[in-house]
Write a protein that holds these residues in place. Structure first.
Motif, PDB file in Angstrom:
ATOM      1  N   ILE A 426       0.849  -1.195   0.000  1.00 44.12           N
ATOM      2  CA  ILE A 426       0.000   0.000   0.000  1.00 44.12           C
ATOM      3  C   ILE A 426       0.888   1.251   0.000  1.00 44.12           C
ATOM      4  CG2 ILE A 426      -1.568   1.374   1.443  1.00 44.12           C
ATOM      5  CD1 ILE A 426      -2.877  -1.361   2.253  1.00 44.12           C
ATOM      6  N   ALA A 427       1.899   1.213   0.863  1.00 45.00           N
ATOM      7  CA  ALA A 427       2.800   2.374   0.967  1.00 45.00           C
ATOM      8  C   ALA A 427       3.494   2.631  -0.387  1.00 45.00           C
ATOM      9  CB  ALA A 427       3.827   2.131   2.063  1.00 45.00           C
ATOM     10  N   THR A 428       3.945   1.525  -1.014  1.00 51.33           N
ATOM     11  CA  THR A 428       4.640   1.649  -2.301  1.00 51.33           C
ATOM     12  C   THR A 428       3.720   2.267  -3.363  1.00 51.33           C
ATOM     13  OG1 THR A 428       5.777  -0.377  -1.684  1.00 51.33           O
ATOM     14  CG2 THR A 428       6.081   0.399  -3.970  1.00 51.33           C
ATOM     15  N   TYR A 429       2.473   1.686  -3.454  1.00 48.60           N
ATOM     16  CA  TYR A 429       1.528   2.213  -4.452  1.00 48.60           C
ATOM     17  C   TYR A 429       1.163   3.660  -4.142  1.00 48.60           C
ATOM     18  CZ  TYR A 429       0.998  -2.319  -6.645  1.00 48.60           C
ATOM     19  OH  TYR A 429       1.235  -3.478  -7.334  1.00 48.60           O
ATOM     20  N   ALA A 430       1.031   3.991  -2.879  1.00 52.78           N
ATOM     21  CA  ALA A 430       0.658   5.346  -2.481  1.00 52.78           C
ATOM     22  C   ALA A 430       1.760   6.337  -2.903  1.00 52.78           C
ATOM     23  CB  ALA A 430       0.434   5.413  -0.971  1.00 52.78           C
ATOM     24  N   GLN A 431       3.023   5.879  -2.698  1.00 52.41           N
ATOM     25  CA  GLN A 431       4.147   6.743  -3.109  1.00 52.41           C
ATOM     26  C   GLN A 431       4.121   6.949  -4.638  1.00 52.41           C
ATOM     27  OE1 GLN A 431       7.577   4.761  -1.614  1.00 52.41           O
ATOM     28  NE2 GLN A 431       7.210   5.502   0.490  1.00 52.41           N
ATOM     29  N   ALA A 432       3.908   5.824  -5.337  1.00 53.77           N
ATOM     30  CA  ALA A 432       3.869   5.899  -6.810  1.00 53.77           C
ATOM     31  C   ALA A 432       2.764   6.859  -7.249  1.00 53.77           C
ATOM     32  CB  ALA A 432       3.628   4.524  -7.391  1.00 53.77           C
ATOM     33  N   ALA A 433       1.604   6.759  -6.608  1.00 52.13           N
ATOM     34  CA  ALA A 433       0.463   7.617  -6.954  1.00 52.13           C
ATOM     35  C   ALA A 433       0.811   9.063  -6.689  1.00 52.13           C
ATOM     36  CB  ALA A 433      -0.757   7.204  -6.136  1.00 52.13           C
ATOM     37  N   SER A 434       1.448   9.263  -5.569  1.00 50.05           N
ATOM     38  CA  SER A 434       1.788  10.627  -5.201  1.00 50.05           C
ATOM     39  C   SER A 434       2.776  11.204  -6.233  1.00 50.05           C
ATOM     40  CB  SER A 434       2.340  10.618  -3.775  1.00 50.05           C
ATOM     41  OG  SER A 434       3.355  11.505  -3.604  1.00 50.05           O
ATOM     42  N   ARG A 435       3.775  10.326  -6.659  1.00 46.90           N
ATOM     43  CA  ARG A 435       4.716  10.790  -7.676  1.00 46.90           C
ATOM     44  C   ARG A 435       3.977  11.149  -8.966  1.00 46.90           C
ATOM     45  NH1 ARG A 435       8.204   6.931  -5.900  1.00 46.90           N
ATOM     46  NH2 ARG A 435       7.584   5.455  -7.507  1.00 46.90           N
ATOM     47  N   LEU A 436       3.008  10.312  -9.328  1.00 48.68           N
ATOM     48  CA  LEU A 436       2.235  10.556 -10.554  1.00 48.68           C
ATOM     49  C   LEU A 436       1.523  11.909 -10.482  1.00 48.68           C
ATOM     50  CD1 LEU A 436       0.596   7.078 -11.298  1.00 48.68           C
ATOM     51  CD2 LEU A 436       2.215   8.312 -12.743  1.00 48.68           C
ATOM     52  N   VAL A 437       0.916  12.148  -9.321  1.00 49.45           N
ATOM     53  CA  VAL A 437       0.153  13.395  -9.158  1.00 49.45           C
ATOM     54  C   VAL A 437       1.097  14.607  -9.255  1.00 49.45           C
ATOM     55  CG1 VAL A 437      -1.194  14.746  -7.481  1.00 49.45           C
ATOM     56  CG2 VAL A 437      -1.673  12.318  -7.824  1.00 49.45           C
ATOM     57  N   ASN A 438       2.295  14.413  -8.678  1.00 49.84           N
ATOM     58  CA  ASN A 438       3.227  15.544  -8.634  1.00 49.84           C
ATOM     59  C   ASN A 438       4.045  15.716  -9.918  1.00 49.84           C
ATOM     60  OD1 ASN A 438       2.423  16.194  -6.111  1.00 49.84           O
ATOM     61  ND2 ASN A 438       3.937  14.876  -5.096  1.00 49.84           N
ATOM     62  N   SER A 439       3.976  14.736 -10.852  1.00 49.60           N
ATOM     63  CA  SER A 439       4.845  14.823 -12.042  1.00 49.60           C
ATOM     64  C   SER A 439       4.424  16.017 -12.916  1.00 49.60           C
ATOM     65  CB  SER A 439       4.781  13.528 -12.847  1.00 49.60           C
ATOM     66  OG  SER A 439       3.535  13.438 -13.482  1.00 49.60           O
ATOM     67  N   ALA A 440       5.407  16.585 -13.543  1.00 52.48           N
ATOM     68  CA  ALA A 440       5.181  17.800 -14.332  1.00 52.48           C
ATOM     69  C   ALA A 440       4.237  17.521 -15.495  1.00 52.48           C
ATOM     70  CB  ALA A 440       6.522  18.326 -14.862  1.00 52.48           C
ATOM     71  N   ALA A 441       4.380  16.280 -16.019  1.00 55.20           N
ATOM     72  CA  ALA A 441       3.539  15.950 -17.175  1.00 55.20           C
ATOM     73  C   ALA A 441       2.080  15.728 -16.780  1.00 55.20           C
ATOM     74  CB  ALA A 441       4.099  14.691 -17.842  1.00 55.20           C
ATOM     75  N   GLY A 442       1.866  15.670 -15.516  1.00 55.22           N
ATOM     76  CA  GLY A 442       0.483  15.398 -15.046  1.00 55.22           C
ATOM     77  C   GLY A 442       0.225  13.907 -15.028  1.00 55.22           C
ATOM     78  N   ALA A 443      -0.597  13.556 -14.180  1.00 54.62           N
ATOM     79  CA  ALA A 443      -0.823  12.128 -13.955  1.00 54.62           C
ATOM     80  C   ALA A 443      -1.686  11.539 -15.044  1.00 54.62           C
ATOM     81  CB  ALA A 443      -1.509  11.933 -12.616  1.00 54.62           C
ATOM     82  N   ASP A 444      -1.211  10.345 -15.471  1.00 51.70           N
ATOM     83  CA  ASP A 444      -2.065   9.589 -16.401  1.00 51.70           C
ATOM     84  C   ASP A 444      -3.175   8.948 -15.561  1.00 51.70           C
ATOM     85  OD1 ASP A 444      -3.300   7.718 -17.940  1.00 51.70           O
ATOM     86  OD2 ASP A 444      -1.439   6.871 -18.800  1.00 51.70           O
ATOM     87  N   PRO A 445      -4.404   9.288 -15.868  1.00 57.15           N
ATOM     88  CA  PRO A 445      -5.505   8.779 -15.000  1.00 57.15           C
ATOM     89  C   PRO A 445      -5.525   7.254 -14.922  1.00 57.15           C
ATOM     90  CG  PRO A 445      -6.319  10.343 -16.637  1.00 57.15           C
ATOM     91  CD  PRO A 445      -4.867  10.135 -16.965  1.00 57.15           C
ATOM     92  N   ASP A 446      -5.152   6.566 -16.003  1.00 56.28           N
ATOM     93  CA  ASP A 446      -5.179   5.092 -15.953  1.00 56.28           C
ATOM     94  C   ASP A 446      -4.161   4.557 -14.953  1.00 56.28           C
ATOM     95  OD1 ASP A 446      -7.209   4.913 -17.669  1.00 56.28           O
ATOM     96  OD2 ASP A 446      -5.966   4.526 -19.468  1.00 56.28           O
ATOM     97  N   ASP A 447      -2.933   5.185 -15.006  1.00 56.38           N
ATOM     98  CA  ASP A 447      -1.905   4.733 -14.049  1.00 56.38           C
ATOM     99  C   ASP A 447      -2.368   4.964 -12.629  1.00 56.38           C
ATOM    100  OD1 ASP A 447      -0.393   3.967 -16.099  1.00 56.38           O
ATOM    101  OD2 ASP A 447       0.975   5.720 -16.070  1.00 56.38           O
ATOM    102  N   LEU A 448      -2.966   6.171 -12.450  1.00 54.19           N
ATOM    103  CA  LEU A 448      -3.432   6.518 -11.105  1.00 54.19           C
ATOM    104  C   LEU A 448      -4.505   5.537 -10.626  1.00 54.19           C
ATOM    105  CD1 LEU A 448      -2.605   8.766  -9.213  1.00 54.19           C
ATOM    106  CD2 LEU A 448      -4.553  10.113 -10.058  1.00 54.19           C
TER     107      LEU A 448
END
Ligand code: ADP
Length: 632
Positions: A426-448
């Motif tokens: 859960i922690a790993t996925y949460a970190q990944a999600a957070s990185r996605l949200v914070n990425s400059a390119a914007g989060a890909d909704p499918d990945d999220l």
């Protein structure tokens, strides 16, 4: 008539005398010929004097005396040895008509007469003999009455000597009559300690200062030294002037009766004590007639014996607990009209408000008359037993619960790991999600969405483990449900597998294609299985180079469903096999020694069995069976 031939005065006087005599008087000569035959003789024998004078006196006798008489006369004439003269005796005489009668005969010799003459006086004794015979018969009859009596009859004279005793008396005392008659009763037949007292009693009775009819029980001593208890009734014997001449007592041997009474009293006392100790009362209800209760019945119910038994309808209303009254009433009626038997447990309320548990067993029958209904039953106060059972059940439950917690403790590492894994994920996925949200390119909704789905799944996985865990360690009382043991084993995997995994043991299932349902408490059966799996993992760890596999399987036996846990571990040495199932027996440093003991008692409570066998090639297989649920 010439003067010479005329009878002289003396002769006339003699004739008058003879004719006036009451007895028959007969004079005979030396040959036995009758010379004189007086009036009474004529009356007695039916002969006229003129008929018999000159004839042999034998004509007055029946045979065989008649034939013998001449010989007897001759004998006397020769030897002068008289068998009759001057003695008198009873003879049998015969009348002219041939009838015979008993007579007394006195014979005298007329001294100085020549030739020799004898005079006989004969008296008919028919009526005297009849009276004597009647008297004898009467006495014999009285004696036989005395002898027939089933009681001892004893007459004592004024000095206390035995004047009469019947056969029963002789039998009781062991003497014959001759040994008793005339003996001092008190000396011979009473024990020394009561002798004087009893003698004084007799004196009192004779003096009229004590009622002779009063009932007395006294010990007598028999010839062979036995003591017998006799119940006496005494009356006074008086002579024709009313003078007391002794006592007549009837005595009944009551030794056995008193012994039996005493034995009965003793056994009744025992029964009472036993009933009290056991808290068991008994009763009988007769209809018509009413009830009889033992002492203990009153004690159980808390009623006063002085008020008598509580009759059935009132019993239900007044004694039975209101919540049980309807049931008791129904069962009672059913017993009387249908089954003839009653066997039920219910509660009663005593007058002081205390509630007791009772077990009632009764049987319904009819009396010998076939009309009266008789209910015979026992009422057992089982309050203490029930309380003890309840306490026992509660401590068993507590212990089982503690053992469950302890098993959980042993499995904690595996379970912690099991929960940790999803949490890490859960922690790993949460970190990944957070990185996605914070990425400059914007989060890909499918990945999220993907990351969030993973987080949800992992959280559910952890939640599932915790749910099982909570269900398992919760303190709860036993409740059974219909179970499929295959499903139960599969469910158990969630809890058992983490433990196996951290110990590097493969948990394999080997389930029968289908098993009949059983009725069981799922948590308790899981507890048993977890224990066995835990032990199997320990045993695997104990053996170096062991095949690290534990198989949990199910099998259908002819009359049971079996669940087994097979390991290839250290096995069980014969030295410890006898203690294996004893509580607190353990070979492990941190063991409690409760696992197998509790598992066995759980399985037994489910009417099943638990045991073990060697695994071929090494290791042990523990198994338990449960009876299949009978579907009607
Ligand atoms: P504990 O596990 O706390 O010792 P148990 O009652 O479960 O208590 O077990 C008692 C003992 O039985 C253990 O200490 C062990 O010696 C032996 N035992 C139980 N299961 C096995 C097994 N599968 N193989 C070998 N020995 C076993």
């Amino acid at each position: 008539m010439t003067a010479a031939s005329a009878p002289g005065r003396a002769e006339l006087e003699l004739k008058a005398l003879l004719d006036a005599a009451v007895d028959a008087v007969i004079v005979i000569d030396h040959r036995g010929c009758i010379d004189t035959f007086n009036r009474s003789a004529e009356r007695l024998f039916g002969w006229r004097a003129t008929d018999v004078v000159g004839k042999n006196v034998a004509v007055l006798m029946p045979e065989p005396y008649r034939a013998e008489h001449d010989g007897y006369m001759g004998n006397y004439m020769r030897s002068r040895h008289a068998r009759i003269i001057g003695i008198g005796r009873e003879v049998v005489a015969q009348r002219r008509d041939g009838t015979v009668f008993p007579a007394s005969l006195a014979v005298g010799e007329i001294k100085g007469s020549n030739p020799q003459r004898f005079v006989g006086f004969i008296h008919d004794i028919t009526s005297r003999k009849a009276a004597v015979d009647a008297l004898r018969r009467e006495r014999d009859r009285a004696q036989s009455y005395l002898d027939l009596a089933e009681v001892m009859l004893l007459a004592l004279d004024v000095d206390g000597r035995i004047a009469l005793i019947n056969r029963k008396g002789c039998e009781i005392l062991g003497y014959n009559e001759a040994e008793l008659l005339g003996r001092d009763w008190f000396e011979l037949c009473l024990p020394e300690r009561t002798r004087d007292h009893s003698r004084a009693g007799l004196v009192d009775v004779m003096a009229g200062t004590r009622d002779p009819l009063s009932h007395i029980e006294d010990t007598v001593v028999t010839r062979d030294g036995q003591s017998k208890l006799i119940a006496w009734r005494t009356s006074l014997l008086r002579d024709e002037r009313g003078q007391v001449v002794g006592t007549l007592s009837s005595g009944e041997d009551v030794t056995e009766r008193r012994d039996a009474e005493q034995r009965l009293r003793k056994s009744e006392a025992l029964l009472r004590a036993a009933q009290e100790i056991a808290g068991l009362g008994n009763y009988e209800v007769r209809s018509p007639g009413g009830s009889t209760w033992s002492d203990q019945m009153y004690r159980i119910v808390g009623c006063d014996p002085a008020e008598g038994p509580v009759e059935p309808p009132e019993f239900v209303a007044r004694v039975v607990h209101p919540d049980d009254a309807e049931h008791v009433n129904r069962e009672w009626q059913r017993a009387i009209t249908e089954t003839g038997k009653l066997d039920l447990e219910y509660r009663i309320v005593r007058p002081d408000g205390t509630v007791r548990d009772v077990h009632a067993i009764a049987q319904v029958g009819t009396d010998a008359d076939g009309e009266t209904v008789v209910v015979t039953g026992t009422l057992h106060d089982i309050t203490d037993r029930k309380r003890a059972e309840e306490e026992m059940r509660q401590s068993q439950e507590k212990l089982t619960h503690v053992a469950r917690l302890s098993t959980m403790g042993e499995m904690a590492t595996g379970l912690a790991h099991e929960i940790n894994q999803p949490l890490t994920a859960i922690a790993t996925y949460a970190q990944a999600a957070s990185r996605l949200v914070n990425s400059a390119a914007g989060a890909d909704p499918d990945d999220l969405r993907d990351a969030l789905t993973q987080i949800t799944n992992q959280a559910l996985r952890a939640g599932e483990v915790i749910k099982r865990l909570r269900g398992f360690v919760k303190n709860r009382s036993m409740h059974t449900e219909t179970l499929d043991l295959n499903h139960l084993v599969e469910d158990l995997r969630v809890l058992a597998e983490p433990d196996a995994r951290v110990n590097d043991v493969r948990l394999t299932l080997d389930l029968a294609p289908s098993v009949p349902p059983v009725s069981a408490d799922p948590v308790q059966i899981q507890q048993v299985l977890l224990n066995l799996v835990r032990n199997a993992i320990d045993a695997t760890n104990e053996r170096e180079g062991a095949v690290r596999e534990v198989v949990v399987g199910t099998r259908v036996r002819p009359d049971a469903v079996e669940v087994y846990v097979m390991d290839r571990g250290a096995g069980i040495s014969p030295k410890i096999v006898d203690n294996l199932y004893n509580p607190f027996f353990t070979t492990k440093a941190a063991g409690t020694g409760l696992g197998l003991a509790i598992s066995r008692s759980i399985v037994r409570a489910h009417l099943g069995r638990l045991g073990h066998r060697d695994t071929p090639g090494g290791g042990t297989t523990f198994w338990f069976t449960l009876p299949p649920l009978r579907t009607a």
